[in-house]
Design a protein around this motif. Structure first.
Motif, PDB file in Angstrom:
ATOM      1  N   ILE A   1       1.941  15.353  57.724  1.00 33.76           N
ATOM      2  CA  ILE A   1       2.363  14.677  58.965  1.00 33.76           C
ATOM      3  C   ILE A   1       3.474  13.662  58.733  1.00 33.76           C
ATOM      4  O   ILE A   1       3.983  13.084  59.684  1.00 33.76           O
ATOM      5  CB  ILE A   1       1.191  14.034  59.731  1.00 33.76           C
ATOM      6  CG1 ILE A   1       0.424  13.047  58.847  1.00 33.76           C
ATOM      7  CG2 ILE A   1       0.265  15.102  60.292  1.00 33.76           C
ATOM      8  CD1 ILE A   1      -0.544  12.184  59.645  1.00 33.76           C
TER       9      ILE A   1
ATOM     10  N   SER B   1      -4.381  26.268  65.468  1.00 35.30           N
ATOM     11  CA  SER B   1      -3.586  25.171  66.059  1.00 35.30           C
ATOM     12  C   SER B   1      -3.013  25.479  67.444  1.00 35.30           C
ATOM     13  O   SER B   1      -1.799  25.371  67.655  1.00 35.30           O
ATOM     14  CB  SER B   1      -2.414  24.791  65.129  1.00 35.30           C
ATOM     15  OG  SER B   1      -2.849  24.540  63.841  1.00 35.30           O
TER      16      SER B   1
ATOM     17  N   ILE C   1      -2.182  19.819  56.719  1.00 36.74           N
ATOM     18  CA  ILE C   1      -1.049  19.681  57.647  1.00 36.74           C
ATOM     19  C   ILE C   1      -0.261  18.421  57.282  1.00 36.74           C
ATOM     20  O   ILE C   1      -0.725  17.297  57.550  1.00 36.74           O
ATOM     21  CB  ILE C   1      -1.557  19.590  59.112  1.00 36.74           C
ATOM     22  CG1 ILE C   1      -2.322  20.860  59.502  1.00 36.74           C
ATOM     23  CG2 ILE C   1      -0.385  19.349  60.080  1.00 36.74           C
ATOM     24  CD1 ILE C   1      -3.017  20.789  60.862  1.00 36.74           C
TER      25      ILE C   1
ATOM     26  N   LYS D   1       7.810  22.434  60.660  1.00 36.64           N
ATOM     27  CA  LYS D   1       6.900  23.525  60.290  1.00 36.64           C
ATOM     28  C   LYS D   1       7.620  24.846  60.495  1.00 36.64           C
ATOM     29  O   LYS D   1       8.096  25.131  61.597  1.00 36.64           O
ATOM     30  CB  LYS D   1       5.648  23.435  61.174  1.00 36.64           C
ATOM     31  CG  LYS D   1       4.717  24.640  61.122  1.00 36.64           C
ATOM     32  CD  LYS D   1       3.549  24.432  62.095  1.00 36.64           C
ATOM     33  CE  LYS D   1       2.767  25.691  62.362  1.00 36.64           C
ATOM     34  NZ  LYS D   1       1.704  25.504  63.358  1.00 36.64           N
TER      35      LYS D   1
ATOM     36  N   SER E   1       6.458  21.400  54.546  1.00 34.18           N
ATOM     37  CA  SER E   1       5.676  20.885  55.675  1.00 34.18           C
ATOM     38  C   SER E   1       4.980  21.984  56.477  1.00 34.18           C
ATOM     39  O   SER E   1       4.567  21.758  57.609  1.00 34.18           O
ATOM     40  CB  SER E   1       6.591  20.065  56.590  1.00 34.18           C
ATOM     41  OG  SER E   1       7.108  18.967  55.881  1.00 34.18           O
TER      42      SER E   1
ATOM     43  N   HIS F   1       9.957  14.035  62.328  1.00 37.46           N
ATOM     44  CA  HIS F   1       8.674  14.731  62.268  1.00 37.46           C
ATOM     45  C   HIS F   1       8.809  15.909  61.309  1.00 37.46           C
ATOM     46  O   HIS F   1       9.816  16.623  61.344  1.00 37.46           O
ATOM     47  CB  HIS F   1       8.282  15.258  63.660  1.00 37.46           C
ATOM     48  CG  HIS F   1       7.838  14.177  64.586  1.00 37.46           C
ATOM     49  ND1 HIS F   1       6.643  13.514  64.414  1.00 37.46           N
ATOM     50  CD2 HIS F   1       8.432  13.626  65.669  1.00 37.46           C
ATOM     51  CE1 HIS F   1       6.516  12.600  65.374  1.00 37.46           C
ATOM     52  NE2 HIS F   1       7.592  12.644  66.136  1.00 37.46           N
TER      53      HIS F   1
ATOM     54  N   GLU G   1      -2.587  18.042  65.175  1.00 34.10           N
ATOM     55  CA  GLU G   1      -1.285  17.585  64.670  1.00 34.10           C
ATOM     56  C   GLU G   1      -0.271  18.683  64.411  1.00 34.10           C
ATOM     57  O   GLU G   1       0.894  18.404  64.133  1.00 34.10           O
ATOM     58  CB  GLU G   1      -1.525  16.791  63.373  1.00 34.10           C
ATOM     59  CG  GLU G   1      -2.380  15.548  63.616  1.00 34.10           C
ATOM     60  CD  GLU G   1      -3.381  15.251  62.524  1.00 34.10           C
ATOM     61  OE1 GLU G   1      -3.947  16.218  61.951  1.00 34.10           O
ATOM     62  OE2 GLU G   1      -3.608  14.075  62.229  1.00 34.10           O
ATOM     63  N   SER G   2      -0.706  19.934  64.468  1.00 34.73           N
ATOM     64  CA  SER G   2       0.206  21.032  64.140  1.00 34.73           C
ATOM     65  C   SER G   2       0.566  21.790  65.418  1.00 34.73           C
ATOM     66  O   SER G   2      -0.316  22.188  66.173  1.00 34.73           O
ATOM     67  CB  SER G   2      -0.481  21.987  63.154  1.00 34.73           C
ATOM     68  OG  SER G   2       0.425  22.980  62.745  1.00 34.73           O
TER      69      SER G   2
ATOM     70  N   THR H   1       1.972  24.526  57.659  1.00 41.03           N
ATOM     71  CA  THR H   1       0.512  24.417  57.760  1.00 41.03           C
ATOM     72  C   THR H   1      -0.122  25.384  56.765  1.00 41.03           C
ATOM     73  O   THR H   1       0.270  26.549  56.689  1.00 41.03           O
ATOM     74  CB  THR H   1       0.052  24.792  59.190  1.00 41.03           C
ATOM     75  OG1 THR H   1       0.577  23.826  60.102  1.00 41.03           O
ATOM     76  CG2 THR H   1      -1.464  24.818  59.289  1.00 41.03           C
TER      77      THR H   1
ATOM     78  N   TRP I   1       7.160  21.447  64.944  1.00 42.68           N
ATOM     79  CA  TRP I   1       6.915  20.172  64.246  1.00 42.68           C
ATOM     80  C   TRP I   1       5.426  19.933  64.023  1.00 42.68           C
ATOM     81  O   TRP I   1       4.572  20.437  64.748  1.00 42.68           O
ATOM     82  CB  TRP I   1       7.458  19.002  65.081  1.00 42.68           C
ATOM     83  CG  TRP I   1       8.947  19.007  65.202  1.00 42.68           C
ATOM     84  CD1 TRP I   1       9.842  18.645  64.229  1.00 42.68           C
ATOM     85  CD2 TRP I   1       9.725  19.378  66.345  1.00 42.68           C
ATOM     86  NE1 TRP I   1      11.125  18.776  64.696  1.00 42.68           N
ATOM     87  CE2 TRP I   1      11.088  19.220  65.992  1.00 42.68           C
ATOM     88  CE3 TRP I   1       9.421  19.832  67.619  1.00 42.68           C
ATOM     89  CZ2 TRP I   1      12.127  19.495  66.868  1.00 42.68           C
ATOM     90  CZ3 TRP I   1      10.450  20.108  68.503  1.00 42.68           C
ATOM     91  CH2 TRP I   1      11.796  19.935  68.126  1.00 42.68           C
ATOM     92  N   GLN I   2       5.175  19.111  62.985  1.00 41.19           N
ATOM     93  CA  GLN I   2       3.852  18.511  62.785  1.00 41.19           C
ATOM     94  C   GLN I   2       3.979  17.066  63.274  1.00 41.19           C
ATOM     95  O   GLN I   2       5.056  16.462  63.116  1.00 41.19           O
ATOM     96  CB  GLN I   2       3.473  18.490  61.293  1.00 41.19           C
ATOM     97  CG  GLN I   2       3.818  19.747  60.506  1.00 41.19           C
ATOM     98  CD  GLN I   2       2.802  20.861  60.702  1.00 41.19           C
ATOM     99  OE1 GLN I   2       2.103  20.913  61.726  1.00 41.19           O
ATOM    100  NE2 GLN I   2       2.739  21.773  59.750  1.00 41.19           N
TER     101      GLN I   2
END
Ligand SMILES: Cc1cc2nc3c(=O)[nH]c(=O)nc-3n(C[C@H](O)[C@H](O)[C@H](O)COP(=O)(O)OP(=O)(O)OC[C@H]3O[C@@H](n4cnc5c(N)ncnc54)[C@H](O)[C@@H]3O)c2cc1C
Length: 457
Positions: free
Chosen positions: A229, A313, A227, A70, A211, A67, A43-44, A213, A103-104
C-alpha cells in the motif's frame, strides 16, 4: 431538515454516489458516523474501479499521491512453486483488450480524498449516525432519524435514501429491505494488519511488478493476501475457516503471526522479517445477500446489500460502479419516473444483482475446482477471466461470458431471473429461500466468540 437525496455512509460508495449525483445536478447530504481518517480494509482495486476514478477526474491525483500501481494479480498454489497470473487489462470501444493498470490504496487516506472531493464538488457532509428510517404508510422510505455526536436526534426528510453503509447494512438491519441471507462464505474469518519488512517482487511493470497483489492459496477457504500500500508497507491478510481458528485457542495476533508463514513456502520467505505496525483486525461474518435491496425511496449500494468473498478484490469495484449506475436512476426518479411502481428501481436492482451473480459463479468455481480454474485462467477462458478480474461483470459488458456459463455448468447451477423473490439465489444452493437460514440482524456481534454463538450453523 429536508434534502432530495440522503446518502448514509461516507466511504467510497457514498462519496462516489455523491459525485455522480452532482453531475446529474443533484446535491446530496452525506451522513457519516465516524470521524475520518479511520482504518478500513479493502485496499486493492480492479481495473474498472480505476476507470471510475479516472471518469471522476482523479487519474492525475492518484499518480501525484504515488499510490502503488497494480499491474495484475498472481495466485500461488499450495506449494508456493506453481502460480497463475492475471494482468489488469482494459477494453476499447471495439472490445479489444490492452494492458492497463490500477492502484492499491491505504483506505484511511483514500477515503478522505474521496469524501473531501465530494464535499468540494457540492455535497454536504455531516457527522452523525442514522438510527431509524422514516417510513410512509405504504412502506416507502421518506428519510431517517439521525443521532448527532452531541447525543441529540433529528429527522432528515428526503425523496431518496442511498444506503452506502457498507457491512453495517443499515436498511437491511432495519428490515426495510427483503431478508438478509447468510452467504456462501459465512464460516470464515479474516485477520489483517499492515506490516513492514515483507519481501516484494522487484519489477516496475507486468508480472513481476513490486506492487502487484499476491494471493497465497493453501486449502479450500484458507488463504492469504499480500497487497503493497506504499513503498514500505504491505497489507497482509489471512482468511481461514472459523473452526481452524477456534481450535488453536490463540489470540488473533498469535494466530496471525503463526499462520501466515505456514500458508506456503513462498509466503514464509517473504514474511520472515515482517513487523506489524497496525493491530490485527478481525472480521468474521462477511458473506451475505440482501433481497429486494431497492424500493420506493431507497437503493442499497455495494456492501450495503451483498458481499461474497474478498479473494479477488471486488468490493470497491462493485460499490463504486453501483454508485455510478444509481445516479441516473435517482435523477429519473426525482423527475417523477416510476413513482407509481412498488419498486421504481427494479431495473437497477436486477442489473446489479446479475453482475454480482456472475462474480459469485466465478468465485465458487475457484473454490470448488481450483485446478480446473487455474487451467481456465491460463488457457481456455483467459480473456474472459481477464475481463471478470477487471470488474467487467455486468450485462452491458458481454456477461455472462462463455467462462461464466461454463462455470455454471460445472457447478450444476442455473440462474432464474423470472421470479422476483427467488432470482439470483442459485437453485440447489442451501441459501435458496426454501432452505435458507435467515441471518439474525440484531445478534450481538461484539466479539468473534459471541458471533459464533449468535450465528445459525
Ligand atoms: C477481509 C476483507 C478484505 C477485503 N479486501 C478488499 C480488497 O482488497 N479490495 C476491494 O476492493 N475490496 C475489499 N474488501 C471489500 C471492501 O472493504 C468493501 O467492499 C468497501 O469498503 C465498500 O465500500 P463502501 O463505501 O460501500 O462501504 P464502507 O467502506 O464500509 O463505508 C461505509 C461507511 O458507512 C458508515 N456508516 C455505517 N453505518 C452508518 C450509519 N448508521 N450512519 C452513518 N454512517 C454509517 C461507516 O462508518 C463507513 O464509513 C474486503 C472486505 C473484507 C471483509
Amino acid at each position: 431538515m429536508k434534502t432530495d437525496v440522503l446518502i448514509i455512509g461516507g466511504g467510497p460508495g457514498g462519496a462516489t454516489a455523491a459525485m455522480f449525483l452532482i453531475r446529474e445536478g443533484i446535491k446530496p447530504i452525506i451522513l457519516e458516523q465516524e470521524a475520518f481518517p479511520r482504518f478500513h480494509i479493502g485496499e486493492s482495486m480492479t481495473g474498472e474501479a480505476a476507470q471510475v476514478l479516472r471518469r471522476l477526474g482523479f487519474g492525475d491525483e492518484m499518480i501525484r499521491r504515488k499510490h502503488p500501481v497494480k499491474h495484475g494479480v498472481r495466485v500461488f498454489g499450495t506449494t508456493g512453486v506453481n502460480s497463475w497470473y492475471i494482468p489488469v487489462a482494459a477494453r476499447d470501444k471495439e472490445w479489444n483488450l490492452s494492458l492497463a493498470s490500477t492502484w492499491q490504496v491505504r483506505r484511511s487516506e483514500f477515503d478522505v480524498m474521496m469524501l473531501k472531493a465530494a464535499e468540494a464538488r457540492g455535497a454536504t457532509v455531516m457527522q452523525g449516525t442514522a438510527t431509524k428510517p422514516l417510513l410512509a404508510d405504504d412502506g416507502a422510505v421518506r428519510g431517517v432519524t439521525v443521532r448527532w455526536p452531541d447525543g441529540k436526534s433529528e429527522n432528515i426528510e428526503t425523496e431518496v435514501v442511498l444506503d452506502c453503509s457498507g457491512m453495517a447494512t443499515f436498511l437491511a438491519n432495519q428490515r426495510v429491505t427483503g431478508p438478509k441471507y447468510v452467504g456462501s462464505y459465512d464460516k470464515q474469518i479474516a485477520f489483517f494488519s499492515h506490516v513492514t519488512g515483507a519481501i516484494r517482487d522487484t519489477g516496475t511493470s507486468g508480472e513481476e511488478a513490486r506492487s502487484n497483489t499476491l494471493i497465497f492459496y493453501q486449502n479450500k477457504f484458507h488463504w492469504a493476501w499480500f497487497i503493497p500500500i506504499d513503498e514500505d508497507v504491505v497489507s497482509m491478510g489471512l482468511v481461514t475457516p472459523k473452526a481452524t481458528f477456534v481450535e488453536t485457542k490463540q489470540s488473533p495476533e498469535e494466530f496471525f503471526r503463526h499462520t501466515i508463514p505456514a500458508i506456503n513456502p513462498d509466503l514464509r520467505r517473504r514474511v520472515a522479517d515482517m513487523k506489524l505496525i497496525e493491530k490485527v483486525h478481525v472480521i468474521p461474518n462477511y458473506s451475505y445477500q440482501v433481497r429486494r435491496f431497492c424500493g420506493e425511496g431507497f437503493i442499497c449500494i455495494g456492501d450495503a446489500h451483498r458481499f461474497i468473498d474478498p479473494i479477488f478484490s471486488f468490493g470497491l469495484s462493485a460499490t463504486m460502479r453501483e454508485a455510478e449506475f444509481a445516479a441516473p436512476a435517482v435523477r429519473a426518479y426525482l423527475e417523477g419516473k416510476g413513482r407509481d411502481k412498488a419498486n421504481p428501481f427494479t431495473g437497477h436492482q436486477l442489473f446489479c444483482e446479475k453482475g454480482i451473480d456472475n462474480l459469485e459463479d466465478m468465485v465458487d468455481m475457484f473454490w470448488e475446482q481450483p485446478f480446473a480454474f487455474a487451467l481456465f485462467a491460463h488457457n481456455r477462458y483467459r480473456d474472459e477471466l481477464i475481463d471478470a478480474f477487471a470488474g467487467r461483470i455486468y450485462e452491458n459488458e458481454r456477461q455472462p461470458s462463455a467462462a461464466i456459463l461454463a462455470f455454471r455448468k460445472s457447478l450444476k447451477r442455473t440462474r432464474d431471473y423470472e421470479h422476483e423473490d427467488d432470482y439470483s439465489i442459485p437453485i440447489g444452493s442451501r441459501f435458496h429461500p426454501e432452505r435458507a437460514a435467515l441471518w439474525e440482524p440484531n445478534s450481538p456481534i461484539a466479539t468473534t466468540e459471541e458471533w459464533m454463538v449468535a450465528r445459525p450453523s
